[in-house]
Design an enzyme around this catalytic site. Structure first.
Site, mmCIF file in Angstrom:
data_model
loop_
_atom_site.group_PDB
_atom_site.id
_atom_site.type_symbol
_atom_site.label_atom_id
_atom_site.label_comp_id
_atom_site.label_asym_id
_atom_site.label_seq_id
_atom_site.Cartn_x
_atom_site.Cartn_y
_atom_site.Cartn_z
ATOM 1 N N LYS A 140 -32.738 -47.387 -34.926
ATOM 2 C CA LYS A 140 -32.597 -48.452 -33.911
ATOM 3 C C LYS A 140 -31.160 -48.759 -33.531
ATOM 4 O O LYS A 140 -30.892 -49.150 -32.396
ATOM 5 C CB LYS A 140 -33.174 -49.771 -34.465
ATOM 6 C CG LYS A 140 -34.642 -49.830 -34.568
ATOM 7 C CD LYS A 140 -35.040 -50.805 -35.662
ATOM 8 C CE LYS A 140 -34.979 -50.122 -36.999
ATOM 9 N NZ LYS A 140 -35.631 -50.775 -38.105
ATOM 10 N N LYS A 191 -34.825 -54.403 -31.790
ATOM 11 C CA LYS A 191 -35.988 -53.798 -31.123
ATOM 12 C C LYS A 191 -36.233 -54.437 -29.758
ATOM 13 O O LYS A 191 -36.621 -53.758 -28.815
ATOM 14 C CB LYS A 191 -37.228 -53.927 -32.013
ATOM 15 C CG LYS A 191 -37.155 -53.026 -33.235
ATOM 16 C CD LYS A 191 -38.270 -53.350 -34.193
ATOM 17 C CE LYS A 191 -38.236 -52.442 -35.410
ATOM 18 N NZ LYS A 191 -39.061 -52.973 -36.515
ATOM 19 N N GLU A 232 -36.791 -53.288 -45.019
ATOM 20 C CA GLU A 232 -35.634 -52.420 -44.736
ATOM 21 C C GLU A 232 -34.764 -52.360 -45.990
ATOM 22 O O GLU A 232 -34.843 -53.242 -46.856
ATOM 23 C CB GLU A 232 -34.793 -53.041 -43.607
ATOM 24 C CG GLU A 232 -35.311 -52.809 -42.204
ATOM 25 C CD GLU A 232 -34.994 -51.419 -41.654
ATOM 26 O OE1 GLU A 232 -33.913 -50.895 -41.907
ATOM 27 O OE2 GLU A 232 -35.861 -50.864 -40.957
ATOM 28 N N THR A 240 -30.894 -41.277 -39.924
ATOM 29 C CA THR A 240 -30.075 -41.992 -40.908
ATOM 30 C C THR A 240 -30.381 -43.489 -40.793
ATOM 31 O O THR A 240 -31.065 -43.940 -39.871
ATOM 32 C CB THR A 240 -28.567 -41.728 -40.704
ATOM 33 O OG1 THR A 240 -28.173 -42.226 -39.433
ATOM 34 C CG2 THR A 240 -28.239 -40.248 -40.790
ATOM 35 N N GLY A 290 -42.831 -51.261 -50.228
ATOM 36 C CA GLY A 290 -41.983 -50.350 -49.438
ATOM 37 C C GLY A 290 -41.914 -50.705 -47.957
ATOM 38 O O GLY A 290 -41.551 -49.876 -47.134
HETATM 39 N N1 LIG Z 1 -39.002 -46.610 -43.031
HETATM 40 C C1 LIG Z 1 -39.619 -47.151 -41.974
HETATM 41 O O1 LIG Z 1 -40.724 -47.701 -42.079
HETATM 42 C C2 LIG Z 1 -38.978 -47.078 -40.613
HETATM 43 C C3 LIG Z 1 -39.729 -47.475 -39.490
HETATM 44 C C4 LIG Z 1 -39.158 -47.358 -38.207
HETATM 45 C C5 LIG Z 1 -37.842 -46.904 -38.092
HETATM 46 N N2 LIG Z 1 -37.138 -46.564 -39.220
HETATM 47 C C6 LIG Z 1 -35.756 -46.093 -39.048
HETATM 48 O O2 LIG Z 1 -35.688 -44.700 -39.380
HETATM 49 C C7 LIG Z 1 -34.415 -44.411 -39.948
HETATM 50 C C8 LIG Z 1 -34.624 -43.752 -41.304
HETATM 51 O O3 LIG Z 1 -35.262 -44.683 -42.141
HETATM 52 P P1 LIG Z 1 -35.537 -44.373 -43.666
HETATM 53 O O4 LIG Z 1 -36.486 -45.416 -44.139
HETATM 54 O O5 LIG Z 1 -35.885 -42.940 -43.839
HETATM 55 O O6 LIG Z 1 -34.066 -44.641 -44.291
HETATM 56 P P2 LIG Z 1 -33.526 -44.200 -45.712
HETATM 57 O O7 LIG Z 1 -34.663 -43.950 -46.639
HETATM 58 O O8 LIG Z 1 -32.470 -45.171 -46.079
HETATM 59 O O9 LIG Z 1 -32.836 -42.768 -45.440
HETATM 60 C C9 LIG Z 1 -31.641 -42.620 -44.766
HETATM 61 C C10 LIG Z 1 -31.149 -41.195 -44.962
HETATM 62 O O10 LIG Z 1 -29.948 -41.006 -44.199
HETATM 63 C C11 LIG Z 1 -29.061 -40.245 -44.999
HETATM 64 N N3 LIG Z 1 -27.687 -40.386 -44.523
HETATM 65 C C12 LIG Z 1 -26.846 -41.449 -44.632
HETATM 66 N N4 LIG Z 1 -25.643 -41.159 -44.075
HETATM 67 C C13 LIG Z 1 -25.747 -39.885 -43.604
HETATM 68 C C14 LIG Z 1 -24.870 -39.020 -42.920
HETATM 69 N N5 LIG Z 1 -23.623 -39.391 -42.596
HETATM 70 N N6 LIG Z 1 -25.317 -37.786 -42.577
HETATM 71 C C15 LIG Z 1 -26.566 -37.377 -42.893
HETATM 72 N N7 LIG Z 1 -27.452 -38.161 -43.544
HETATM 73 C C16 LIG Z 1 -27.041 -39.400 -43.888
HETATM 74 C C17 LIG Z 1 -29.260 -40.769 -46.397
HETATM 75 O O11 LIG Z 1 -28.716 -39.840 -47.305
HETATM 76 P P3 LIG Z 1 -28.859 -40.019 -48.911
HETATM 77 O O12 LIG Z 1 -30.291 -39.642 -49.202
HETATM 78 O O13 LIG Z 1 -27.879 -39.013 -49.427
HETATM 79 O O14 LIG Z 1 -28.524 -41.434 -49.207
HETATM 80 C C18 LIG Z 1 -30.799 -40.847 -46.411
HETATM 81 O O15 LIG Z 1 -31.327 -39.586 -46.740
HETATM 82 C C19 LIG Z 1 -33.660 -45.745 -40.046
HETATM 83 O O16 LIG Z 1 -32.757 -45.848 -38.985
HETATM 84 C C20 LIG Z 1 -34.768 -46.788 -39.951
HETATM 85 O O17 LIG Z 1 -34.340 -48.019 -39.401
HETATM 86 C C21 LIG Z 1 -37.676 -46.626 -40.463
#
Ligand SMILES: NC(=O)c1ccc[n+]([C@@H]2O[C@H](COP(=O)([O-])OP(=O)(O)OC[C@H]3O[C@@H](n4cnc5c(N)ncnc54)[C@H](OP(=O)(O)O)[C@@H]3O)[C@@H](O)[C@H]2O)c1
Length: 329
Positions: free
Chosen positions: A120, A220, A205, A91, A202
């Site tokens: 994180k 981090k 954040e 999440t 993309g």
């Molecule tokens: N993207 C990157 O490059 C990257 C790199 C390193 C680390 N991260 C970390 O990885 C994590 C995911 O990133 P992301 O880019 O995939 O984020 P994201 O696209 O915003 O996705 C977050 C997901 O969490 C879901 N969610 C929110 N509340 C929830 C709950 N209570 N129960 C279950 N699911 C819930 C959201 O649901 P909905 O779809 O219904 O809104 C969405 O599907 C984050 O913590 C981020 O900091 C990301």
């Protein structure tokens, strides 16, 4: 290996696609069989004890914006009914209290499930509490993707520290701000234009203030320092200055001195995150959406690791790596 994916955004969906691509390797026994027994997003769930149809789940999310047709039930009930070996928590990062990830991770560990996360918030805010909880319940908590996306900064550092001692470190931990600064240098853009470009690509954040303000880097740094240096630091012990006041004249001024401005996280007299002029010959002076770390080790000297530091697929690779490490323990 039965996994429950909690959060089906960029990284969750990238992991699902990766698992489809890895089917051949699983069938040939090159990597262990990974079965997705449930996927949750913020409002819905799909639970299939015999294995979720991942392609259909991706399609539903694309078309309806939701992964399931069932409404989300209580998380402990989901743990019970899906009976996963591993909970994969993906999440959104919440820098204030780590929720909802913190509760997901805590409840999964209490239920004696191994946990893999790229989130994180909970790891930076509850580093020792969550690791101690995992240890008390004889399960593992792995979080490679929280730092460096697919570039294994934490594993690299751990190997360097084993049998040696890390005296200090410097790092580029937010590849979005590194991309923004690079675009300002190369294309003469101002901060707003470069930020817009990073959103288009993309990299930023969901809340881009996290990148620009240095907060994401600070989260981090807490993880890196606690994990690699064995400290017990908290977010408020870090001096944080972001790149919001960097303008084109400071960029040009640095270029004139054969330097580049980078958002550097470091441990030294104090823990800090701040824009710093780096010599172009410094290996830490990387360009574009990259992460990098420089470790100064007592016996074996200086070490560097550089690699892409953002992206759904890159982060999904770190998650998969953690899942495979669990299996190999
Ligand atoms: N993207 C990157 O490059 C990257 C790199 C390193 C680390 N991260 C970390 O990885 C994590 C995911 O990133 P992301 O880019 O995939 O984020 P994201 O696209 O915003 O996705 C977050 C997901 O969490 C879901 N969610 C929110 N509340 C929830 C709950 N209570 N129960 C279950 N699911 C819930 C959201 O649901 P909905 O779809 O219904 O809104 C969405 O599907 C984050 O913590 C981020 O900091 C990301």
């Amino acid at each position: 290996l039965r996994i429950l994916i909690v959060g089906f955004g960029n990284v969750g969906q990238s992991l699902a696609k990766l698992l489809i691509r890895k089917r051949g390797e699983m069938k040939k026994g090159k990597i262990p069989e990974i079965k997705v027994v449930g996927i949750l997003d913020s409002k819905t769930q799909v639970i299939e004890s015999e294995g979720v149809n991942i392609a259909s789940a991706l399609k539903r999310k694309e078309i309806n914006g939701q992964v399931g047709i069932e409404r989300r039930s209580d998380f402990n009930e989901i743990l019970d009914s899906s009976d996963p070996d591993v909970v994969v928590e993906l999440t959104r990062t919440n820098p204030v209290d780590g929720e909802p990830g913190f509760t997901h991770i805590k409840e999964a560990l209490i239920a004696r499930k191994d946990v893999v996360t790229a989130n994180k918030g909970p790891i930076a805010l509850g580093f020792h509490a969550l690791r101690e909880l995992a240890s008390r319940n004889s399960v593992q908590l792995r979080f490679s993707g929280t730092v460096g996306a697919g570039t294994p900064i934490l594993e690299f550092g751990k190997i360097c520290a084993t049998g040696d001692e890390i005296l200090s470190l410097r790092a580029i931990l937010n590849s979005t701000s590194n991309y923004i600064l690079t675009m300002m240098e190369r294309n003469n853009l101002n901060l707003e234009e470069a930020l817009a470009l990073s959103k288009e690509r993309g990299y930023a954040e969901a809340d881009s203030r996290m990148d620009i303000s240095g907060k994401d880097t600070a989260l981090k740094l807490v993880i890196v320092v606690n994990y690699l240096l064995g400290k017990r630091i908290t977010l408020d012990e870090i001096y944080v200055k972001g790149i919001e006041n960097i303008d084109n004249s400071s960029i040009r001024n640095a270029i004139g001195k054969k330097k580049r401005i980078r958002l550097v996280a470091s441990s030294g007299k104090r823990y800090e995150v701040k824009p710093t002029e780096l010599d172009v010959s410094d290996p830490l002076c990387v360009y574009g959406p990259m992460s990098a770390i420089h470790l100064r080790c007592r016996f074996s000297g200086d070490k560097y690791l550089v690699g892409p530091g953002a992206g759904g697929t890159e982060t999904a690779i770190a998650v998969l790596r953690d899942i495979l490490y669990l299996k190999g323990r």
